[in-house]
Design a protein around this motif. Sequence first.
Motif, PDB file in Angstrom:
ATOM      1  N   TYR A 135      -3.388   3.623  -2.433  1.00 54.35           N
ATOM      2  CA  TYR A 135      -3.910   2.236  -2.836  1.00 54.35           C
ATOM      3  C   TYR A 135      -3.254   1.274  -1.743  1.00 54.35           C
ATOM      4  O   TYR A 135      -2.729   1.450  -0.821  1.00 54.35           O
ATOM      5  N   TYR A 136      -4.080   0.073  -1.839  1.00 53.04           N
ATOM      6  CA  TYR A 136      -3.647  -0.989  -1.073  1.00 53.04           C
ATOM      7  C   TYR A 136      -4.047  -2.253  -1.776  1.00 53.04           C
ATOM      8  O   TYR A 136      -5.195  -2.254  -2.328  1.00 53.04           O
ATOM      9  N   PHE A 137      -3.095  -3.405  -1.979  1.00 51.53           N
ATOM     10  CA  PHE A 137      -3.648  -4.421  -2.884  1.00 51.53           C
ATOM     11  C   PHE A 137      -2.763  -5.820  -2.653  1.00 51.53           C
ATOM     12  O   PHE A 137      -1.813  -5.512  -1.866  1.00 51.53           O
ATOM     13  N   ASP A 138      -3.413  -6.677  -2.979  1.00 52.01           N
ATOM     14  CA  ASP A 138      -2.712  -7.981  -2.855  1.00 52.01           C
ATOM     15  C   ASP A 138      -1.521  -8.161  -4.026  1.00 52.01           C
ATOM     16  O   ASP A 138      -1.901  -8.208  -5.158  1.00 52.01           O
ATOM     17  N   SER A 139      -0.199  -8.225  -3.635  1.00 50.96           N
ATOM     18  CA  SER A 139       0.863  -8.116  -4.363  1.00 50.96           C
ATOM     19  C   SER A 139       0.897  -9.170  -5.436  1.00 50.96           C
ATOM     20  O   SER A 139       1.907  -9.285  -6.239  1.00 50.96           O
ATOM     21  N   GLY A 168       0.691  -1.133  -0.126  1.00 49.74           N
ATOM     22  CA  GLY A 168       0.139  -0.124   0.079  1.00 49.74           C
ATOM     23  C   GLY A 168       0.945   1.279   0.010  1.00 49.74           C
ATOM     24  O   GLY A 168       2.027   1.170   0.372  1.00 49.74           O
ATOM     25  N   GLY A 169       0.185   2.161  -0.259  1.00 51.05           N
ATOM     26  CA  GLY A 169       1.150   3.732  -0.236  1.00 51.05           C
ATOM     27  C   GLY A 169       0.134   4.801  -0.468  1.00 51.05           C
ATOM     28  O   GLY A 169      -1.006   4.695  -0.726  1.00 51.05           O
ATOM     29  N   VAL A 170       0.754   6.089  -0.282  1.00 54.35           N
ATOM     30  CA  VAL A 170       0.326   7.098  -0.553  1.00 54.35           C
ATOM     31  C   VAL A 170       0.938   7.783  -1.737  1.00 54.35           C
ATOM     32  O   VAL A 170       2.092   8.031  -1.135  1.00 54.35           O
ATOM     33  N   VAL A 171       0.295   8.655  -2.378  1.00 57.45           N
ATOM     34  CA  VAL A 171       0.955   9.482  -3.315  1.00 57.45           C
ATOM     35  C   VAL A 171       1.108  10.851  -2.438  1.00 57.45           C
ATOM     36  O   VAL A 171       0.183  11.646  -2.152  1.00 57.45           O
ATOM     37  N   VAL A 172       2.452  11.246  -2.648  1.00 56.58           N
ATOM     38  CA  VAL A 172       2.741  12.654  -1.785  1.00 56.58           C
ATOM     39  C   VAL A 172       2.850  13.706  -2.740  1.00 56.58           C
ATOM     40  O   VAL A 172       2.610  14.867  -2.292  1.00 56.58           O
ATOM     41  N   ALA A 173       3.285  13.508  -4.104  1.00 56.10           N
ATOM     42  CA  ALA A 173       3.324  14.630  -4.886  1.00 56.10           C
ATOM     43  C   ALA A 173       3.120  13.994  -6.322  1.00 56.10           C
ATOM     44  O   ALA A 173       3.671  12.970  -6.555  1.00 56.10           O
TER      45      ALA A 173
END
Length: 193
Positions: free
Chosen positions: A154-158, A129-134
């Motif tokens: 986003y967050y998903f099954d890799s 998962g992650g967050v777009v910072v810019a």
Amino acid sequence: MSGFDVGNRLKQLRLSRELSQRELAKRAGVTNSTISLIEQNSVSPSVSSLKKILDAMPVSISEFFAGEIESHDQVFYPSSELTEIGDGTLSWKLVGARRPNRSMSIIHEHYPPGADTGEEMLEHDGEEGGVVVAGTIELQVADEVQQLKAGDAYYFDSRLPHRFRNAGDSECVIVSANTPPSFSDGGDEQHHV
């Protein structure tokens, strides 16, 4: 890759497993010259190419970049101490790469305009998962494609095939996490050909 000798590390791991360049290339589905050029640091492998080669040994990405160095349980990491695991175009800086027994990976990702994780979609065990910072990033997970902008996440099954691509005209920065702390713990994965 600032401060990390990818070629020497790959050669060290290959020799420790008593593999010739030819045998490793065959297992990984790449040419002998690809292995040779990487080991000479003449080319920087893409993330997906490096992963394919490491899976053939098998060695996880985090094990590859951790090297032989053990460290204490460090708490704070100045940006200069983050380990670059990108491919020379996109920058992925791993937090605590040498921390023993890590149970997750935290990555500070930088995608310049046009950067792409590759046409060969990534697939590995775990979740991320992650967050777009810019900036903005195009994320494809299986058949779904979405443009994410600063603040989106986003967050998903890799295990689902996935790809990140910066189709915008400015750098995209993401802070992400994945578990287990590597792209792969072995060579059991199927790759796109």
